[in-house]
Write a protein that holds these residues in place. Sequence first.
Motif, PDB file in Angstrom:
ATOM      1  N   ASP A 133      -3.230   4.925  -0.791  1.00 40.17           N
ATOM      2  CA  ASP A 133      -3.989   5.524   0.315  1.00 40.17           C
ATOM      3  C   ASP A 133      -3.562   6.981   0.443  1.00 40.17           C
ATOM      4  O   ASP A 133      -2.418   7.271   0.795  1.00 40.17           O
ATOM      5  CB  ASP A 133      -3.692   4.772   1.627  1.00 40.17           C
ATOM      6  CG  ASP A 133      -4.492   5.336   2.802  1.00 40.17           C
ATOM      7  OD1 ASP A 133      -5.254   6.310   2.605  1.00 40.17           O
ATOM      8  OD2 ASP A 133      -4.345   4.801   3.920  1.00 40.17           O
TER       9      ASP A 133
ATOM     10  N   ASN B  77      -5.059   9.356   2.403  1.00 40.26           N
ATOM     11  CA  ASN B  77      -5.389   9.996   3.688  1.00 40.26           C
ATOM     12  C   ASN B  77      -5.955  11.412   3.513  1.00 40.26           C
ATOM     13  O   ASN B  77      -5.526  12.359   4.172  1.00 40.26           O
ATOM     14  CB  ASN B  77      -4.163  10.031   4.615  1.00 40.26           C
ATOM     15  CG  ASN B  77      -3.828   8.665   5.192  1.00 40.26           C
ATOM     16  OD1 ASN B  77      -2.817   8.075   4.842  1.00 40.26           O
ATOM     17  ND2 ASN B  77      -4.683   8.147   6.054  1.00 40.26           N
TER      18      ASN B  77
ATOM     19  N   LYS C 238     -10.366  -1.740  10.955  1.00 40.08           N
ATOM     20  CA  LYS C 238      -9.200  -1.670  11.846  1.00 40.08           C
ATOM     21  C   LYS C 238      -9.638  -2.088  13.244  1.00 40.08           C
ATOM     22  O   LYS C 238     -10.496  -1.423  13.845  1.00 40.08           O
ATOM     23  CB  LYS C 238      -8.622  -0.249  11.876  1.00 40.08           C
ATOM     24  CG  LYS C 238      -7.952   0.150  10.560  1.00 40.08           C
ATOM     25  CD  LYS C 238      -7.331   1.527  10.641  1.00 40.08           C
ATOM     26  CE  LYS C 238      -6.550   1.823   9.373  1.00 40.08           C
ATOM     27  NZ  LYS C 238      -6.068   3.217   9.310  1.00 40.08           N
TER      28      LYS C 238
ATOM     29  N   LYS D  79       1.492   5.130   0.378  1.00 43.67           N
ATOM     30  CA  LYS D  79       0.922   6.359   0.916  1.00 43.67           C
ATOM     31  C   LYS D  79       1.059   7.456  -0.130  1.00 43.67           C
ATOM     32  O   LYS D  79       2.172   7.695  -0.657  1.00 43.67           O
ATOM     33  CB  LYS D  79       1.655   6.763   2.198  1.00 43.67           C
ATOM     34  CG  LYS D  79       1.261   5.897   3.374  1.00 43.67           C
ATOM     35  CD  LYS D  79      -0.188   6.096   3.685  1.00 43.67           C
ATOM     36  CE  LYS D  79      -0.583   5.493   5.011  1.00 43.67           C
ATOM     37  NZ  LYS D  79      -2.037   5.593   5.220  1.00 43.67           N
TER      38      LYS D  79
ATOM     39  N   LYS E 182       0.879  -1.183   0.000  1.00 43.05           N
ATOM     40  CA  LYS E 182       0.000   0.000   0.000  1.00 43.05           C
ATOM     41  C   LYS E 182       0.907   1.220   0.000  1.00 43.05           C
ATOM     42  O   LYS E 182       1.730   1.383   0.914  1.00 43.05           O
ATOM     43  CB  LYS E 182      -0.907  -0.012   1.226  1.00 43.05           C
ATOM     44  CG  LYS E 182      -1.648   1.313   1.425  1.00 43.05           C
ATOM     45  CD  LYS E 182      -2.878   1.138   2.258  1.00 43.05           C
ATOM     46  CE  LYS E 182      -2.786   1.815   3.597  1.00 43.05           C
ATOM     47  NZ  LYS E 182      -4.071   1.790   4.313  1.00 43.05           N
TER      48      LYS E 182
ATOM     49  N   ASP F  59     -11.676   4.632   4.996  1.00 43.87           N
ATOM     50  CA  ASP F  59     -10.878   4.252   6.176  1.00 43.87           C
ATOM     51  C   ASP F  59     -11.250   5.179   7.331  1.00 43.87           C
ATOM     52  O   ASP F  59     -12.156   4.886   8.112  1.00 43.87           O
ATOM     53  CB  ASP F  59      -9.385   4.282   5.833  1.00 43.87           C
ATOM     54  CG  ASP F  59      -8.509   4.062   7.052  1.00 43.87           C
ATOM     55  OD1 ASP F  59      -9.040   3.699   8.126  1.00 43.87           O
ATOM     56  OD2 ASP F  59      -7.280   4.260   6.981  1.00 43.87           O
ATOM     57  N   GLU F  60     -10.588   6.357   7.418  1.00 44.44           N
ATOM     58  CA  GLU F  60     -10.884   7.221   8.567  1.00 44.44           C
ATOM     59  C   GLU F  60     -12.292   7.819   8.505  1.00 44.44           C
ATOM     60  O   GLU F  60     -12.769   8.345   9.515  1.00 44.44           O
ATOM     61  CB  GLU F  60      -9.821   8.321   8.740  1.00 44.44           C
ATOM     62  CG  GLU F  60      -9.484   9.142   7.521  1.00 44.44           C
ATOM     63  CD  GLU F  60      -8.281   8.588   6.763  1.00 44.44           C
ATOM     64  OE1 GLU F  60      -8.252   7.379   6.507  1.00 44.44           O
ATOM     65  OE2 GLU F  60      -7.393   9.392   6.413  1.00 44.44           O
TER      66      GLU F  60
ATOM     67  N   GLU G 159      -7.633   4.303  -1.448  1.00 50.00           N
ATOM     68  CA  GLU G 159      -8.214   4.498  -0.109  1.00 50.00           C
ATOM     69  C   GLU G 159      -8.267   5.978   0.234  1.00 50.00           C
ATOM     70  O   GLU G 159      -7.309   6.719  -0.035  1.00 50.00           O
ATOM     71  CB  GLU G 159      -7.334   3.729   0.893  1.00 50.00           C
ATOM     72  CG  GLU G 159      -7.849   3.704   2.319  1.00 50.00           C
ATOM     73  CD  GLU G 159      -7.045   2.689   3.143  1.00 50.00           C
ATOM     74  OE1 GLU G 159      -6.840   1.553   2.670  1.00 50.00           O
ATOM     75  OE2 GLU G 159      -6.594   3.049   4.244  1.00 50.00           O
TER      76      GLU G 159
HETATM   77 MG    MG Z   1      -5.877   4.546   5.395  1.00 49.71          MG
END
Ligand code: MG
Length: 366
Positions: free
Chosen positions: A191, A193, A266, A162, A160, A242-243, A217
Amino acid sequence: MKIELIEAIPYAIPYARPLKFASGEVTTADHVLIRIHTDNGIMGVADTPPRPYTYGETQDSIVSVVTKIFAPQLIGLDPLDRSKVQQILRRTVHNPTAKGALDIALWDIIGISLGTPVHKLLGGFTDRMRVCHMLGFKPAAELLEEALRFRETYGINTFKLKTGRRPLSLDVEASQVLRDGLGADTEIYLDANRGWTANEAMEVLRRTEGLGLSMLEEPCDAGEAMGRRRLVQHSTIPIVGDESVPTLGDVSRELLSGGSNAICIKTARSGFTEAQQILGLCEGMGVDVTMGNQIDTQVGSLATVTFGAAFEASSRRAGELSNFLDMTDDLLAEPLEITGGTIRVREVPGVGAVVDAEKLTKYRQD
Ligand code: MG
Ligand code: MUC
């Protein structure tokens, strides 16, 4: 069996290789170890990672909410009365990793008291998971070097990356370099974020088309609902929440509003109880899940593999289970091992996270 004492122990272990990403950076694991003791001498253990940029929790806030809000309400309860425990935890809003760790430590107690591994109590599907390694912000050549080293050393073949950087060309180039260097048979997903806008994410998808990326993501803020929905509708690969989806209610909202069409689970924030509810919801909706990483320690990673291996749907994809390798040390007495690209559950009663007492004395901050 009754809950007698709940400890929230702050500790700090430096990272050998800090991890940088669009919403923050970790240089030290300044976590909180949760230990729950029962009146018949059992102790359950779990780890909490404070992530102020994701959930608003800090090391101090976790210690405080556990000792001042949750402990007084949980002491005296039977750990097997899981719905009573959940109702108490839900009455206080937010604080997801504090709640997640309390839930995992209680499952640990239940497993120990029944003499059964928790992965069996949960579902017992398999005894291991394939491992995905998470790559932080670095120049493209260093990312490829790290991925090749992890593939060679541990047999890991899913990465994955970032992303969420500007200019977008940084992450487009990194994706291209990884694909060229790793070949077609390695899974790569991104991902961000929330680092991009929906339009920027769409541009990245256009510019990386043909690289065989499997998922994207949290590309942008899911709260900006129209842009995010447009992105999900136009993307040919799953957009993973995710978040934006720490709770069961968040998952249902994002799936129904079209803000995500895959979900990252998670255990650090959902414990095992809510993670199982999220998994059931996703299975029922025909939505893929990933087992995500909260930049977990070995104690946290063992919890993730315990849950992930327990069910078919959560063990289908590689779980993000290797970033403890970036730390200088850990509290777990018997280290986790990644071999042949997989990590195993522990065939002992409970979750199996035995903490090294000397290391805890060395790293604890209280
Ligand atoms: Mg994430
Ligand atoms: C992720 O999937 O977003 C970043 C911070 C954190 O705690 O976990 C991550 C990984």
